[in-house]
Design a protein around this motif. Structure first.
Motif, short mmCIF file in Angstrom:
data_model
loop_
_atom_site.label_atom_id
_atom_site.label_comp_id
_atom_site.label_asym_id
_atom_site.label_seq_id
_atom_site.Cartn_x
_atom_site.Cartn_y
_atom_site.Cartn_z
N MET A 1 -12.89 71.51 27.32
CA MET A 1 -13.52 71.05 26.10
C MET A 1 -13.70 72.27 25.18
O MET A 1 -14.04 73.35 25.64
CB MET A 1 -14.88 70.42 26.44
CG MET A 1 -15.49 69.62 25.33
SD MET A 1 -17.11 68.87 25.73
CE MET A 1 -16.73 67.80 27.08
N GLU A 2 -13.48 72.09 23.90
CA GLU A 2 -13.67 73.16 22.93
C GLU A 2 -15.16 73.51 22.81
O GLU A 2 -16.02 72.63 22.94
CB GLU A 2 -13.13 72.73 21.56
CG GLU A 2 -11.63 72.57 21.51
CD GLU A 2 -10.89 73.88 21.69
OE1 GLU A 2 -11.36 74.92 21.19
OE2 GLU A 2 -9.84 73.86 22.36
N LEU A 3 -15.46 74.77 22.54
CA LEU A 3 -16.85 75.23 22.48
C LEU A 3 -17.68 74.42 21.49
O LEU A 3 -18.81 74.00 21.80
CB LEU A 3 -16.92 76.72 22.13
CG LEU A 3 -18.32 77.29 21.98
CD1 LEU A 3 -19.11 77.15 23.28
CD2 LEU A 3 -18.27 78.73 21.54
N GLU A 4 -17.16 74.18 20.29
CA GLU A 4 -17.91 73.43 19.29
C GLU A 4 -18.27 72.03 19.81
O GLU A 4 -19.38 71.55 19.61
CB GLU A 4 -17.13 73.32 17.98
CG GLU A 4 -17.91 72.64 16.88
CD GLU A 4 -17.18 72.62 15.55
OE1 GLU A 4 -17.59 71.82 14.68
OE2 GLU A 4 -16.20 73.37 15.38
N GLU A 5 -17.33 71.42 20.54
CA GLU A 5 -17.59 70.09 21.09
C GLU A 5 -18.63 70.16 22.21
O GLU A 5 -19.50 69.29 22.32
CB GLU A 5 -16.29 69.46 21.60
CG GLU A 5 -16.44 68.04 22.08
CD GLU A 5 -16.92 67.06 21.01
OE1 GLU A 5 -17.43 66.00 21.39
OE2 GLU A 5 -16.78 67.34 19.79
N VAL A 6 -18.57 71.18 23.04
CA VAL A 6 -19.58 71.37 24.10
C VAL A 6 -20.96 71.49 23.48
O VAL A 6 -21.92 70.85 23.93
CB VAL A 6 -19.24 72.61 24.96
CG1 VAL A 6 -20.41 72.99 25.86
CG2 VAL A 6 -17.99 72.36 25.80
N ASP A 125 -19.57 71.13 29.95
CA ASP A 125 -18.14 71.33 30.13
C ASP A 125 -17.66 70.81 31.49
O ASP A 125 -16.51 70.40 31.64
CB ASP A 125 -17.81 72.82 29.98
CG ASP A 125 -16.33 73.06 29.80
OD1 ASP A 125 -15.69 72.35 28.99
OD2 ASP A 125 -15.80 73.97 30.48
#
Length: 185
Positions: A1-6, A125
């Protein structure tokens, strides 16, 4: 998962499935905390992973706070009752401790807060939910004695498990309300 989404998906989870957490995932959470930056690289955090009976004993200690007080406790302490019940339903409780040192209180607590957030983000994540807990502070002495570390300061705890809820995001202040502008005197 992308950091912004996490970051966007992270929530305080208060309802957990009974599914055990795999040891490999617990290791990844501790590794995420271990890699966290800290003031002067002190790495002041110590973690204790608790499950089953010992975890429930921590919750029972928190609940005893209400049995031992005839007078009404301040409102904010009453959240401990609810938090203790959450701890009992979570498969895992991580206690977060440090060696007490007054000279390093601010730096250590900031560093530990960052390590806890690393755990919270890594949990998302890994498909886990977490609850960052402060309520253990009201019964810190009893808890540290139970776990065999009365010389350490219990800073916080983290309840962990597979989420049995998906709460909506809590309201957030707009950026404009958070940013201060320099005021010349």
């Amino acid at each position: 998962m992308e950091l912004e989404e996490v970051i966007r998906q992270r929530r305080s989870i208060r309802k957990f499935k009974s599914t055990p957490i795999e040891e490999a995932k617990l290791e990844k959470l501790i590794e995420a905390a271990r890699l966290c930056p800290s003031a002067k690289n002190r790495q002041p955090w110590r973690f204790m992973i608790l499950k089953a009976e010992i975890k429930d004993q921590i919750a029972d200690i928190m609940l005893q706070l209400f049995e031992s007080h005839d007078e009404k406790l301040p409102g904010y302490v009453n959240s401990s009752r609810y938090t203790a019940e959450i701890i009992k339903t979570a498969p895992v409780l991580i206690l977060v401790l440090r060696e007490a040192d007054e000279l390093w209180t601010t730096g250590d607590l900031l560093s530990i807060g960052a390590a806890i957030e690393h755990i919270g983000l890594a949990a998302v994540d890994l498909g886990l939910g977490s609850l960052w807990i402060r309520d253990t502070g009201y019964t810190e002495k009893e808890i540290t004695e139970l776990i065999g570390y009365p010389e350490l300061q219990l800073v916080s705890a983290i309840a962990l498990g597979y989420p049995a809820e998906h709460p909506e995001p809590r309201p957030r202040k707009p950026q404009e309300a958070l940013l201060l502008h320099y005021r010349k005197h």
